[in-house]
Design a protein around this motif. Structure first.
Motif, short mmCIF file in Angstrom:
data_model
loop_
_atom_site.label_atom_id
_atom_site.label_comp_id
_atom_site.label_asym_id
_atom_site.label_seq_id
_atom_site.Cartn_x
_atom_site.Cartn_y
_atom_site.Cartn_z
N ASN A 4 -50.35 42.12 11.51
CA ASN A 4 -50.44 43.08 10.41
C ASN A 4 -51.17 42.53 9.19
OD1 ASN A 4 -48.31 41.46 9.41
ND2 ASN A 4 -47.27 43.21 8.47
N LEU A 5 -51.92 41.46 9.38
CA LEU A 5 -52.76 40.93 8.30
C LEU A 5 -54.20 40.86 8.79
CD1 LEU A 5 -50.54 37.97 7.00
CD2 LEU A 5 -50.78 40.26 6.01
N GLY A 6 -55.13 41.07 7.87
CA GLY A 6 -56.54 41.00 8.25
C GLY A 6 -56.92 42.17 9.15
N ASP A 7 -57.94 41.98 9.98
CA ASP A 7 -58.37 43.00 10.95
C ASP A 7 -57.49 42.85 12.19
OD1 ASP A 7 -59.58 44.70 12.77
OD2 ASP A 7 -61.62 44.08 12.25
N TYR A 46 -51.24 50.04 19.52
CA TYR A 46 -50.30 50.96 18.87
C TYR A 46 -50.09 50.53 17.43
CZ TYR A 46 -49.08 52.70 23.50
OH TYR A 46 -49.13 53.28 24.75
N ARG A 47 -49.95 51.51 16.55
CA ARG A 47 -49.65 51.25 15.13
C ARG A 47 -48.17 51.51 14.92
NH1 ARG A 47 -53.14 51.10 11.27
NH2 ARG A 47 -54.65 52.33 12.44
N THR A 48 -47.48 50.56 14.26
CA THR A 48 -46.05 50.69 13.99
C THR A 48 -45.74 50.19 12.59
OG1 THR A 48 -45.54 48.50 14.89
CG2 THR A 48 -45.43 50.37 16.42
N ALA A 49 -44.70 50.75 12.00
CA ALA A 49 -44.22 50.26 10.71
C ALA A 49 -43.48 48.95 10.93
CB ALA A 49 -43.30 51.30 10.08
N PRO A 50 -43.50 48.06 9.94
CA PRO A 50 -42.74 46.81 10.07
C PRO A 50 -41.25 47.08 10.23
CG PRO A 50 -44.23 46.73 8.18
CD PRO A 50 -44.24 48.14 8.68
N SER A 72 -41.98 43.15 6.03
CA SER A 72 -42.69 43.86 4.97
C SER A 72 -44.18 43.78 5.27
CB SER A 72 -42.38 43.22 3.62
OG SER A 72 -42.81 41.88 3.61
N GLY A 73 -44.95 44.36 4.37
CA GLY A 73 -46.40 44.30 4.53
C GLY A 73 -46.95 45.54 5.19
N PRO A 74 -48.23 45.50 5.53
CA PRO A 74 -48.88 46.66 6.15
C PRO A 74 -48.32 46.94 7.55
CG PRO A 74 -50.47 44.89 5.66
CD PRO A 74 -49.12 44.38 5.32
N ASP A 75 -48.70 48.11 8.07
CA ASP A 75 -48.31 48.46 9.44
C ASP A 75 -48.83 47.40 10.41
OD1 ASP A 75 -47.10 50.78 8.60
OD2 ASP A 75 -48.66 52.11 9.38
N TYR A 76 -48.12 47.28 11.52
CA TYR A 76 -48.52 46.37 12.59
C TYR A 76 -49.41 47.09 13.59
CZ TYR A 76 -45.47 42.49 11.41
OH TYR A 76 -44.89 41.42 10.78
N ILE A 77 -50.24 46.32 14.25
CA ILE A 77 -50.93 46.76 15.45
C ILE A 77 -50.30 45.95 16.57
CG2 ILE A 77 -53.14 47.02 16.64
CD1 ILE A 77 -52.87 48.62 13.99
N THR A 106 -50.81 37.04 10.87
CA THR A 106 -52.15 37.28 11.41
C THR A 106 -52.09 37.53 12.90
OG1 THR A 106 -52.46 34.90 11.66
CG2 THR A 106 -53.36 35.91 9.67
N LEU A 107 -51.12 36.89 13.59
CA LEU A 107 -50.97 37.09 15.03
C LEU A 107 -49.60 36.59 15.46
CD1 LEU A 107 -52.22 37.93 17.78
CD2 LEU A 107 -53.04 35.58 18.00
N ASP A 108 -48.94 37.39 16.29
CA ASP A 108 -47.65 37.01 16.86
C ASP A 108 -47.72 37.30 18.36
OD1 ASP A 108 -44.94 36.26 17.00
OD2 ASP A 108 -44.27 38.31 16.73
N LEU A 109 -47.45 36.31 19.17
CA LEU A 109 -47.41 36.46 20.62
C LEU A 109 -46.01 36.09 21.08
CD1 LEU A 109 -50.77 34.72 21.67
CD2 LEU A 109 -50.36 37.14 21.23
N ASP A 110 -45.38 36.99 21.81
CA ASP A 110 -44.02 36.75 22.32
C ASP A 110 -44.02 36.88 23.83
OD1 ASP A 110 -42.64 36.36 19.87
OD2 ASP A 110 -42.53 38.52 19.57
N LEU A 111 -43.42 35.91 24.50
CA LEU A 111 -43.26 35.97 25.95
C LEU A 111 -42.06 36.86 26.24
CD1 LEU A 111 -44.17 35.08 28.73
CD2 LEU A 111 -42.81 32.99 28.44
N LEU A 112 -42.34 38.03 26.82
CA LEU A 112 -41.29 39.00 27.10
C LEU A 112 -40.59 38.70 28.41
CD1 LEU A 112 -43.25 42.26 26.21
CD2 LEU A 112 -41.63 40.99 24.76
N LEU A 113 -41.40 38.56 29.46
CA LEU A 113 -40.89 38.35 30.81
C LEU A 113 -41.76 37.32 31.51
CD1 LEU A 113 -40.49 42.12 31.70
CD2 LEU A 113 -38.60 40.52 31.29
#
Length: 159
Positions: free
Chosen positions: A18-21, A48-52, A56-61, A99-106
């Motif tokens: 949700n920061l930068g491009d 997808y666009r989502t609210a935090p 806080s801060g701008p919407d997430y992609i 700027t980037l978040d990667l989570d291992l789901l499965l």
């Protein structure tokens, strides 16, 4: 004699920024995942666009990627963290804008519980920004009841 090759495991990775491009950052992260040794991108959801949430801060992609990997789960996590760091990820406080978040789901059918990694991801069934894109790439993995529980969380598929 060389060791037997490690089997390929199907893993699912949640991406968010949700920061930068943010949209371009996610596209670059998908390319970086595919380029990581022992990792191949099989498919990715729409963006997808989502609210935090709890942030806080701008919407997430957000998006979810399906990868095939010969890495074990901790090594895959390390590769993901290297991609985050290359994108300028900082962790000043819990749930900070990023700027980037990667989570291992499965990770295949594995259950992992260590100080640095929990798989399946402990909050994945509470988040529309995970479940909706996961349902797009792997509908067999998403329970309709879980989708119903998160239906009040705003999420918009981007063109």
């Amino acid at each position: 004699m060389s060791p037997a090759p490690r089997p390929v495991v199907t893993a699912y990775v949640a991406l968010g920024a949700n920061l930068g491009d943010a949209a371009q950052t996610l596209r670059a992260a998908l390319q970086a995942l595919d380029a990581a040794p022992g990792v191949r991108l099989r498919q990715a959801s729409s963006l997808y666009r989502t609210a935090p949430i709890e942030s806080s801060g701008p919407d997430y992609i957000n998006a979810v990627a399906e990868v095939g990997t010969t890495l074990n789960a901790p090594d895959l996590l390390s590769a993901m963290q290297a991609i985050e760091n290359a994108a300028g990820r900082e962790r000043p406080y819990r749930n900070a804008p990023r700027t980037l978040d990667l989570d291992l789901l499965l990770y295949g059918n594995a259950h992992v519980a260590s100080p640095t990694l929990t798989v399946p991801h402990p909050r994945m069934n509470e988040r529309a920004f995970v479940l909706v894109p996961l349902a797009e790439v792997a509908p067999h993995l998403v329970d309709e009841r879980a989708l119903t529980r998160v239906r009040d969380q705003a999420i918009e598929r981007m063109a």
